[in-house]
Design a protein around this motif. Structure first.
Motif, PDB file in Angstrom:
ATOM      1  N   PRO A 188      49.017   7.246  37.916  1.00  0.00           N
ATOM      2  CA  PRO A 188      50.619   6.981  38.132  1.00  0.00           C
ATOM      3  C   PRO A 188      51.698   7.541  37.461  1.00  0.00           C
ATOM      4  O   PRO A 188      52.533   7.238  38.057  1.00  0.00           O
ATOM      5  N   ASP A 189      51.572   8.154  36.273  1.00  0.00           N
ATOM      6  CA  ASP A 189      52.794   9.213  35.889  1.00  0.00           C
ATOM      7  C   ASP A 189      52.743  10.318  36.319  1.00  0.00           C
ATOM      8  O   ASP A 189      53.194  11.267  36.151  1.00  0.00           O
ATOM      9  N   ARG A 190      51.654  10.473  37.645  1.00  0.00           N
ATOM     10  CA  ARG A 190      52.059  11.671  38.443  1.00  0.00           C
ATOM     11  C   ARG A 190      51.614  13.102  37.692  1.00  0.00           C
ATOM     12  O   ARG A 190      51.938  14.374  38.381  1.00  0.00           O
ATOM     13  N   ILE A 191      50.733  12.908  36.986  1.00  0.00           N
ATOM     14  CA  ILE A 191      49.974  13.903  36.441  1.00  0.00           C
ATOM     15  C   ILE A 191      48.577  14.774  36.768  1.00  0.00           C
ATOM     16  O   ILE A 191      48.194  15.767  36.259  1.00  0.00           O
ATOM     17  N   GLY A 192      48.078  14.208  37.561  1.00  0.00           N
ATOM     18  CA  GLY A 192      47.307  14.143  38.873  1.00  0.00           C
ATOM     19  C   GLY A 192      45.259  13.683  38.197  1.00  0.00           C
ATOM     20  O   GLY A 192      45.917  13.570  37.195  1.00  0.00           O
ATOM     21  N   PHE A 193      44.476  13.527  39.078  1.00  0.00           N
ATOM     22  CA  PHE A 193      43.640  13.198  38.591  1.00  0.00           C
ATOM     23  C   PHE A 193      42.424  13.535  39.675  1.00  0.00           C
ATOM     24  O   PHE A 193      42.229  14.891  39.285  1.00  0.00           O
ATOM     25  N   ILE A 246      55.627  19.597  53.667  1.00  0.00           N
ATOM     26  CA  ILE A 246      55.156  18.242  52.498  1.00  0.00           C
ATOM     27  C   ILE A 246      55.168  17.384  53.724  1.00  0.00           C
ATOM     28  O   ILE A 246      54.719  16.208  53.609  1.00  0.00           O
ATOM     29  N   LYS A 247      56.022  16.833  54.451  1.00  0.00           N
ATOM     30  CA  LYS A 247      56.377  16.004  55.595  1.00  0.00           C
ATOM     31  C   LYS A 247      54.811  16.084  56.214  1.00  0.00           C
ATOM     32  O   LYS A 247      54.568  15.014  56.621  1.00  0.00           O
ATOM     33  N   THR A 287      54.442  21.791  40.770  1.00  0.00           N
ATOM     34  CA  THR A 287      53.708  22.582  41.737  1.00  0.00           C
ATOM     35  C   THR A 287      54.255  21.630  42.825  1.00  0.00           C
ATOM     36  O   THR A 287      53.887  21.890  43.935  1.00  0.00           O
ATOM     37  N   ILE A 288      55.497  20.694  43.402  1.00  0.00           N
ATOM     38  CA  ILE A 288      56.338  20.432  44.373  1.00  0.00           C
ATOM     39  C   ILE A 288      57.176  21.179  44.832  1.00  0.00           C
ATOM     40  O   ILE A 288      57.472  21.660  46.045  1.00  0.00           O
TER      41      ILE A 288
END
Length: 76
Positions: free
Chosen positions: A40-45, A63-64, A54-55
């Motif tokens: 949820p916080d974009r930190i990765g699971f 990305i698309k 990373t982006i």
């Protein structure tokens, strides 16, 4: 590339029939479709974190393509 652009790309690539007739904001869409792997916080699971470090290494076109067709040998 910032998170808002990624969310916009995701929103544009998911057909409206999956989301219903109501407009869905990017945060809700991320929560429904992305957060289970990217957190949820974009930190990765089980997937990479969606943070600037990373982006920013990826082009908009890359990305698309990842969002549209996924990545080999991953859940995406």
């Amino acid at each position: 590339m910032n998170l808002n652009l990624i969310i916009l790309i995701i929103v544009l690539m998911i057909p409206n029939f999956l989301l219903g007739s109501d407009k869905v904001n990017g945060k809700k869409l991320y929560s429904l479709r992305c957060a289970s792997c990217h957190h949820p916080d974009r930190i990765g699971f089980s997937a990479p974190p969606l943070i600037p470090d990373t982006i920013e290494k990826l082009t908009d076109d890359k990305i698309k393509k990842i969002i549209k067709v996924g990545l080999p040998n991953t859940l995406m």
